[in-house]
Design a protein around this motif. Sequence first.
Motif, PDB file in Angstrom:
ATOM      1  N   ASP A   1      13.472   2.448  12.452  1.00 27.19           N
ATOM      2  CA  ASP A   1      12.556   2.689  13.589  1.00 27.19           C
ATOM      3  C   ASP A   1      11.243   2.692  13.468  1.00 27.19           C
ATOM      4  O   ASP A   1      10.263   2.463  13.995  1.00 27.19           O
ATOM      5  CB  ASP A   1      13.191   3.463  14.637  1.00 27.19           C
ATOM      6  CG  ASP A   1      14.435   2.904  15.504  1.00 27.19           C
ATOM      7  OD1 ASP A   1      14.724   1.861  15.094  1.00 27.19           O
ATOM      8  OD2 ASP A   1      15.214   3.748  16.028  1.00 27.19           O
ATOM      9  N   SER A   2      10.995   3.413  12.153  1.00 22.70           N
ATOM     10  CA  SER A   2       9.463   3.911  11.862  1.00 22.70           C
ATOM     11  C   SER A   2       8.781   2.710  11.167  1.00 22.70           C
ATOM     12  O   SER A   2       7.627   2.508  11.178  1.00 22.70           O
ATOM     13  CB  SER A   2       9.559   5.093  11.110  1.00 22.70           C
ATOM     14  OG  SER A   2       9.942   4.721   9.748  1.00 22.70           O
TER      15      SER A   2
ATOM     16  N   ASN B   1       9.495  -1.569   3.851  1.00 16.46           N
ATOM     17  CA  ASN B   1       8.084  -1.733   3.782  1.00 16.46           C
ATOM     18  C   ASN B   1       7.921  -2.986   2.889  1.00 16.46           C
ATOM     19  O   ASN B   1       7.103  -3.931   3.356  1.00 16.46           O
ATOM     20  CB  ASN B   1       7.244  -0.687   2.971  1.00 16.46           C
ATOM     21  CG  ASN B   1       6.864   0.465   4.236  1.00 16.46           C
ATOM     22  OD1 ASN B   1       6.556   0.262   5.114  1.00 16.46           O
ATOM     23  ND2 ASN B   1       7.184   1.709   3.619  1.00 16.46           N
TER      24      ASN B   1
ATOM     25  N   ALA C   1       8.833  -5.929   5.002  1.00  8.79           N
ATOM     26  CA  ALA C   1       7.869  -6.404   5.894  1.00  8.79           C
ATOM     27  C   ALA C   1       6.632  -7.097   5.365  1.00  8.79           C
ATOM     28  O   ALA C   1       6.204  -8.031   5.975  1.00  8.79           O
ATOM     29  CB  ALA C   1       7.438  -4.794   6.669  1.00  8.79           C
TER      30      ALA C   1
ATOM     31  N   ARG D   1       7.096  -0.968  10.988  1.00 11.66           N
ATOM     32  CA  ARG D   1       6.688  -1.766  11.770  1.00 11.66           C
ATOM     33  C   ARG D   1       6.358  -3.197  11.126  1.00 11.66           C
ATOM     34  O   ARG D   1       5.743  -3.095   9.728  1.00 11.66           O
ATOM     35  CB  ARG D   1       5.233  -1.566  12.330  1.00 11.66           C
ATOM     36  CG  ARG D   1       5.536  -0.168  13.294  1.00 11.66           C
ATOM     37  CD  ARG D   1       6.408  -0.673  14.467  1.00 11.66           C
ATOM     38  NE  ARG D   1       6.726   0.769  15.341  1.00 11.66           N
ATOM     39  CZ  ARG D   1       7.924   0.981  15.611  1.00 11.66           C
ATOM     40  NH1 ARG D   1       9.020   0.210  15.385  1.00 11.66           N
ATOM     41  NH2 ARG D   1       8.313   1.950  16.360  1.00 11.66           N
ATOM     42  N   PHE D   2       6.563  -4.182  11.585  1.00 14.06           N
ATOM     43  CA  PHE D   2       6.576  -5.598  11.031  1.00 14.06           C
ATOM     44  C   PHE D   2       4.785  -5.779  11.232  1.00 14.06           C
ATOM     45  O   PHE D   2       4.702  -5.953  12.442  1.00 14.06           O
ATOM     46  CB  PHE D   2       7.268  -6.479  11.563  1.00 14.06           C
ATOM     47  CG  PHE D   2       7.146  -8.000  10.978  1.00 14.06           C
ATOM     48  CD1 PHE D   2       7.533  -8.397   9.915  1.00 14.06           C
ATOM     49  CD2 PHE D   2       6.496  -8.840  11.833  1.00 14.06           C
ATOM     50  CE1 PHE D   2       7.379  -9.609   9.275  1.00 14.06           C
ATOM     51  CE2 PHE D   2       6.243 -10.200  11.275  1.00 14.06           C
ATOM     52  CZ  PHE D   2       6.790 -10.426  10.049  1.00 14.06           C
ATOM     53  N   ASN D   3       4.334  -6.270  10.052  1.00 14.48           N
ATOM     54  CA  ASN D   3       3.014  -6.666  10.225  1.00 14.48           C
ATOM     55  C   ASN D   3       2.564  -7.794  10.609  1.00 14.48           C
ATOM     56  O   ASN D   3       2.873  -9.035  10.070  1.00 14.48           O
ATOM     57  CB  ASN D   3       2.210  -6.142   8.976  1.00 14.48           C
ATOM     58  CG  ASN D   3       2.442  -4.794   8.547  1.00 14.48           C
ATOM     59  OD1 ASN D   3       2.409  -3.965   9.378  1.00 14.48           O
ATOM     60  ND2 ASN D   3       2.602  -4.440   7.288  1.00 14.48           N
TER      61      ASN D   3
ATOM     62  N   PHE E   1       9.117 -12.703  11.621  1.00 10.33           N
ATOM     63  CA  PHE E   1       9.856 -11.464  12.044  1.00 10.33           C
ATOM     64  C   PHE E   1      11.234 -11.660  12.019  1.00 10.33           C
ATOM     65  O   PHE E   1      12.130 -10.679  11.363  1.00 10.33           O
ATOM     66  CB  PHE E   1       9.615 -11.066  13.408  1.00 10.33           C
ATOM     67  CG  PHE E   1      10.336  -9.692  13.974  1.00 10.33           C
ATOM     68  CD1 PHE E   1       9.735  -8.687  13.396  1.00 10.33           C
ATOM     69  CD2 PHE E   1      11.063 -10.036  14.888  1.00 10.33           C
ATOM     70  CE1 PHE E   1      10.457  -7.377  14.060  1.00 10.33           C
ATOM     71  CE2 PHE E   1      11.657  -8.707  15.389  1.00 10.33           C
ATOM     72  CZ  PHE E   1      11.265  -7.503  15.032  1.00 10.33           C
TER      73      PHE E   1
END
Length: 138
Positions: A133-134, A95, A98, A136-138, A104
């Motif tokens: 996998d859970s 997190n 990210a 996510r890139f913001n 990315f």
Amino acid sequence: FRLMDDISAINSDGVFENDISEIYPSSLDLKKENVGIQSANILDLTVDLDFDTRKFTYKLYDKRDKFKFKIVNYPDIGGNISMQCCYGVVKSELNRYAKLSSNFSDFILRKTILFDKLREKGYIYNRLQSIFDSIRFN
């Protein structure tokens, strides 16, 4: 403890450097952290200024990456700490990556480095992959 102020002045046309003695006392140890006029390392970020788009980009900066020896970090899976805590560290690091990556590709690079380090420490592949996998890139 040590008091130190790192200076980062992007796109200042040298004005900041000229006025530095007016701002800081001579007793303070100042260290210029700029990489040219378009890039600077500030705390745990590298911030770049793109003159063409007139936008800032940022990515994680960790000075330990330049050390010539292996850094021991992250909980040892075989240590006296719960599995939930070990894998919780993984999720919090991802997190953080990210949030500290404007591109990315920088996020993926950090994610891959972390995955490799944790696999060496005995973390379970499928469980790591599920956490990875859970996120996510913001």
